[in-house]
Design an enzyme around this catalytic site. Structure first.
Site: not given
Ligand code: DX5
Length: 225
Positions: A153, A44, A18, A183
């Site tokens: 995060g 995203d 992402s 995700d």
């Molecule tokens: C949230 C985003 C996150 C991102 C992944 O809205 O969709 O989930 O893609 O981020 P991490 O891997 O840092 O959770």
């Protein structure tokens, strides 16, 4: 491109960085080292209404595609995705995911398909899986959020695993090659849990781009999954 729109790796879940967590001062520097180890990349998109954060628009897609050399999936965390589908298609997104909770989600799925792109439907943690049922025949991807959408995060929500398992059963019963994407909060440990529950596409942001050596992180993950 015919479904499933992305190359399906044999014997392991697809790894999908992402770019939300990438270094925007040097996108190429973030993405070039992992291009041969990731399967596609996710952008995203956040509008500050559907989620309490704003990220980026369609303009970033060509740069992400060029920097990574990989196909792009656009995850629209926006209230009115219908307003932006044509722009993301024109920008080169190969698959567009809208949220089941967003306005006219069903019509958006049909419009995405009509444009010849892959169509994904995403569910917030609190949204029941049954919301995908009316759209199953049109879908190429179901995205199960394992965090509240809006920020990278965050910690993985293990209580989402039964929903991933149920979605896996639903997809297998449908006989369609629908991707099951997890995700949010995916790291080496939670990746195994999500893949073990049936996810075959894992979106990874902060665990990947904060790693000392992101390429080594992905190599390790490919071995573990
Ligand atoms: C949230 C985003 C996150 C991102 C992944 O809205 O969709 O989930 O893609 O981020 P991490 O891997 O840092 O959770």
């Amino acid at each position: 491109m015919k479904p499933p729109f992305f190359p399906r790796p044999s014997g392991r879940a697809a790894l999908v960085p992402s770019v939300l967590a990438a270094d925007f001062a040097c996108l190429k520097g973030s993405l070039a080292p992992i291009k041969k180890l990731a399967d596609w990349v996710q952008v995203d998109v956040m509008d500050g209404h559907f989620v309490p954060n704003i990220s980026f628009g369609p303009g970033i897609v060509p740069f992400v595609a060029a920097a990574s050399g990989l196909p792009v999936d656009a995850h629209l965390m926006v209230e009115e995705p219908g307003r932006f589908l044509a722009a993301f298609a024109a920008a080169g997104a190969r698959l567009i995911t809208v949220h089941a909770e967003a306005k006219l989600a069903g019509a958006c799925v049909k419009k995405i398909k009509a444009m010849g792109l892959g169509a994904g439907l995403a569910l917030r943690p609190g949204t029941p899986l049954k919301l995908v049922l009316p759209h199953l025949r049109d879908l190429d991807l179901i995205l199960i959020m394992t965090v509240e959408p809006g920020f990278g995060g965050q910690a993985f929500m293990p209580e989402m695993l039964p929903k991933v398992k149920a979605a896996r059963k639903l997809i297998d019963a449908s006989g369609r090659g629908i991707w099951l994407q997890a995700d949010g909060g995916i790291n080496a440990r939670t990746a195994e849990a999500a893949a073990g529950a049936g996810a075959d596409s894992l979106v990874i942001g902060s665990a990947l781009f904060s790693a000392e050596n992101p390429a080594a992180f992905l190599r390790g993950l490919r071995k573990r999954l």
